[in-house]
Design a protein around this motif. Structure first.
Motif, PDB file in Angstrom:
ATOM      1  N   ALA A   1       0.796  -1.229   0.000  1.00 29.06           N
ATOM      2  CA  ALA A   1       0.000   0.000   0.000  1.00 29.06           C
ATOM      3  C   ALA A   1       0.824   1.273   0.000  1.00 29.06           C
ATOM      4  O   ALA A   1       0.653   2.134   0.859  1.00 29.06           O
ATOM      5  N   GLY A   2       1.722   1.401  -0.964  1.00 26.70           N
ATOM      6  CA  GLY A   2       2.438   2.658  -1.118  1.00 26.70           C
ATOM      7  C   GLY A   2       1.577   3.698  -1.816  1.00 26.70           C
ATOM      8  O   GLY A   2       0.773   3.368  -2.686  1.00 26.70           O
ATOM      9  N   TYR A   3       1.737   4.943  -1.442  1.00 25.69           N
ATOM     10  CA  TYR A   3       0.948   6.014  -2.050  1.00 25.69           C
ATOM     11  C   TYR A   3       1.770   7.290  -2.032  1.00 25.69           C
ATOM     12  O   TYR A   3       2.771   7.414  -1.315  1.00 25.69           O
ATOM     13  N   GLY A   4       1.341   8.257  -2.840  1.00 24.08           N
ATOM     14  CA  GLY A   4       2.037   9.533  -2.879  1.00 24.08           C
ATOM     15  C   GLY A   4       1.921  10.169  -4.249  1.00 24.08           C
ATOM     16  O   GLY A   4       1.199   9.681  -5.127  1.00 24.08           O
ATOM     17  N   PRO A   5       2.624  11.279  -4.482  1.00 25.81           N
ATOM     18  CA  PRO A   5       2.577  11.964  -5.775  1.00 25.81           C
ATOM     19  C   PRO A   5       2.974  11.032  -6.910  1.00 25.81           C
ATOM     20  O   PRO A   5       3.950  10.289  -6.808  1.00 25.81           O
TER      21      PRO A   5
ATOM     22  N   TYR B   1       3.799   6.033   2.885  1.00 31.39           N
ATOM     23  CA  TYR B   1       4.119   7.117   1.966  1.00 31.39           C
ATOM     24  C   TYR B   1       5.337   6.736   1.121  1.00 31.39           C
ATOM     25  O   TYR B   1       6.253   6.053   1.589  1.00 31.39           O
ATOM     26  N   VAL B   2       5.343   7.189  -0.122  1.00 30.91           N
ATOM     27  CA  VAL B   2       6.340   6.725  -1.088  1.00 30.91           C
ATOM     28  C   VAL B   2       7.775   7.010  -0.648  1.00 30.91           C
ATOM     29  O   VAL B   2       8.677   6.197  -0.895  1.00 30.91           O
ATOM     30  N   ASP B   3       8.035   8.129   0.021  1.00 31.63           N
ATOM     31  CA  ASP B   3       9.401   8.418   0.470  1.00 31.63           C
ATOM     32  C   ASP B   3       9.875   7.371   1.481  1.00 31.63           C
ATOM     33  O   ASP B   3      11.042   6.953   1.463  1.00 31.63           O
ATOM     34  N   ASP B   4       8.975   6.963   2.376  1.00 32.84           N
ATOM     35  CA  ASP B   4       9.319   5.917   3.334  1.00 32.84           C
ATOM     36  C   ASP B   4       9.541   4.591   2.623  1.00 32.84           C
ATOM     37  O   ASP B   4      10.430   3.811   2.988  1.00 32.84           O
ATOM     38  N   MET B   5       8.743   4.313   1.591  1.00 37.49           N
ATOM     39  CA  MET B   5       8.889   3.065   0.849  1.00 37.49           C
ATOM     40  C   MET B   5      10.219   3.032   0.097  1.00 37.49           C
ATOM     41  O   MET B   5      10.909   2.005   0.074  1.00 37.49           O
TER      42      MET B   5
ATOM     43  N   SER C   1       8.464   7.580   8.551  1.00 38.08           N
ATOM     44  CA  SER C   1       8.513   8.859   9.256  1.00 38.08           C
ATOM     45  C   SER C   1       7.388   9.810   8.869  1.00 38.08           C
ATOM     46  O   SER C   1       7.215  10.845   9.511  1.00 38.08           O
ATOM     47  N   VAL C   2       6.628   9.490   7.832  1.00 34.84           N
ATOM     48  CA  VAL C   2       5.560  10.374   7.353  1.00 34.84           C
ATOM     49  C   VAL C   2       4.213   9.807   7.791  1.00 34.84           C
ATOM     50  O   VAL C   2       3.862   8.684   7.424  1.00 34.84           O
ATOM     51  N   THR C   3       3.453  10.559   8.570  1.00 34.02           N
ATOM     52  CA  THR C   3       2.134  10.104   8.994  1.00 34.02           C
ATOM     53  C   THR C   3       1.208  10.049   7.792  1.00 34.02           C
ATOM     54  O   THR C   3       1.421  10.724   6.785  1.00 34.02           O
TER      55      THR C   3
ATOM     56  N   GLY D   1       1.206  12.606   4.670  1.00 37.82           N
ATOM     57  CA  GLY D   1       1.400  12.052   3.338  1.00 37.82           C
ATOM     58  C   GLY D   1       0.238  12.350   2.417  1.00 37.82           C
ATOM     59  O   GLY D   1       0.418  12.660   1.226  1.00 37.82           O
ATOM     60  N   LEU D   2      -0.968  12.277   2.950  1.00 37.41           N
ATOM     61  CA  LEU D   2      -2.148  12.563   2.130  1.00 37.41           C
ATOM     62  C   LEU D   2      -2.187  14.038   1.741  1.00 37.41           C
ATOM     63  O   LEU D   2      -2.555  14.386   0.607  1.00 37.41           O
ATOM     64  N   GLU D   3      -1.773  14.913   2.663  1.00 35.72           N
ATOM     65  CA  GLU D   3      -1.721  16.339   2.343  1.00 35.72           C
ATOM     66  C   GLU D   3      -0.733  16.598   1.198  1.00 35.72           C
ATOM     67  O   GLU D   3      -1.022  17.374   0.277  1.00 35.72           O
TER      68      GLU D   3
END
Length: 345
Positions: free
Chosen positions: A189-193, A230-234, A306-308, A312-314
């Motif tokens: 479940a990765g997500y992000g821009p 969040y994608v940066d964490d992934m 590290s990103v809540t 991350g959604l914001e």
């Protein structure tokens, strides 16, 4: 099996790899990995046949020193020979993560998991490179159980499950039989821009519904949870595992599990949309997603998201607002599908 400290503080240290091959590099996660690696000083060959990836996801990298985009299929004969390298790291993301990505191309999905993985392993073996397979969570019983009368014996869920299973088995066999420096990372479940908006119940689909003023739809009563990462964490997790020598599959996924309704309500709030929240029938058209077990990633590799999910959604909403050309979901599609475990493609 020591972790790589260089990627814990993001982008502050040079990568230990001089040249990296990223198959499936024009996908959501692949494009973020290409960017991070370039920023850290590596040369990157991005390979993608654009069957599910999009060239515009890596368009911002065109012209950067050390970046090369190759529109080719890793599973096609002769492709491996054209990848001259030499590489220090091969990140293999070309196995389709979602049945929705290629619903009518089961043979291509199976080829990617078998022929494509074999070819990528051969490139890594030739150069003595570290090899890392980006895999999906293990499928549930619905993906590999008995086939009902009259049903497609190798439908999209079954084909994707078998492709992933074979790819993992092949990597493990290479590591055991040949001593290859090969590993597996399972992504949840990765997500992000830059994520796809046509994968069912994803944050991207909900964001585009809200921005378009359409009802923001969630399946059932909205109580289903999603372990968002969040994608940066992934990316951090993938590179930390790549820098080790682990053969054992490593789960990378979020430890927060907001409900579908909570995600949808925050999307409406962040977009400032007047869209109503709509509860739709839960079609249950796929196996229930398993949850990541991230203790190994944390204890051995020092990985910690590290990103809540709210932050991350914001960030994801802000990125969607800046898109020139949104990627709408197919006509008539709602966000009711259970594809949340495969958002990284």
């Amino acid at each position: 099996m020591m972790p790589m400290a260089a990627f814990s503080p993001r982008g502050e240290s040079r990568t230990p790899w001089d040249r990296v091959l990223v198959t499936g590099g024009a996908g959501f996660l692949g494009s973020h990995l290409c960017t991070r690696l370039l920023d850290a000083g590596a040369e990157v060959d991005c390979l993608d046949n654009l069957s599910t990836g999009r060239a515009e996801k890596v368009a911002h990298l065109a012209g950067r020193p050390g970046f090369r985009f190759l529109e080719r299929d890793i599973s096609e004969p002769g492709c491996a020979d054209a990848l001259t390298g030499p590489y220090d790291l091969v990140l293999h993301l070309a196995v389709p993560a979602s049945p929705a990505a290629r619903p009518d191309r089961s043979v291509a999905v199976l080829d990617a998991g078998s022929l494509g993985t074999r070819a990528a392993l051969a490139v890594a073996g030739r150069d003595g490179a570290r090899f890392l397979l980006a895999s999906s969570p293990p499928p549930g019983p619905d993906a590999r159980g008995d086939v009902p009368d009259g049903a497609d014996p190798v439908g999209p869920h079954r084909a994707c499950a078998e492709a992933v299973r074979f790819a993992e088995a092949l990597v493990a066999a290479h590591a055991g039989a040949h001593g290859s420096n090969a590993g597996i990372v399972r992504l949840f479940a990765g997500y992000g821009p830059g994520m796809r908006a046509d994968g069912g119940a994803t944050p991207a689909a909900l964001i585009e519904q809200a921005l378009a003023g359409r009802p923001v739809t969630v399946p059932g009563d909205g109580s289903g949870t999603h372990p968002l990462c969040y994608v940066d964490d992934m990316v951090d997790g993938v590179l930390l595992v790549a820098a080790g020598r682990s053969v054992r599959p490593v789960d990378i996924g979020g430890d927060e599990e907001p409900t579908a309704a909570e995600i949808a309500r925050l999307v409406i709030e962040l977009t400032g949309s007047d869209s109503p929240l709509a509860f739709v029938e839960d079609t249950g058209d796929g196996p229930l997603p398993p949850r990541p077990v991230t203790g190994f990633a944390r204890e051995i590799f020092g990985w910690l998201p590290s990103v809540t999910w709210q932050d991350g959604l914001e960030r994801t909403v802000a990125a969607f607002r800046g898109r020139c050309e949104p990627f709408p979901a197919p006509d008539g599609e709602t966000a009711g599908g259970r594809t949340g475990e495969e958002w990284w493609a």
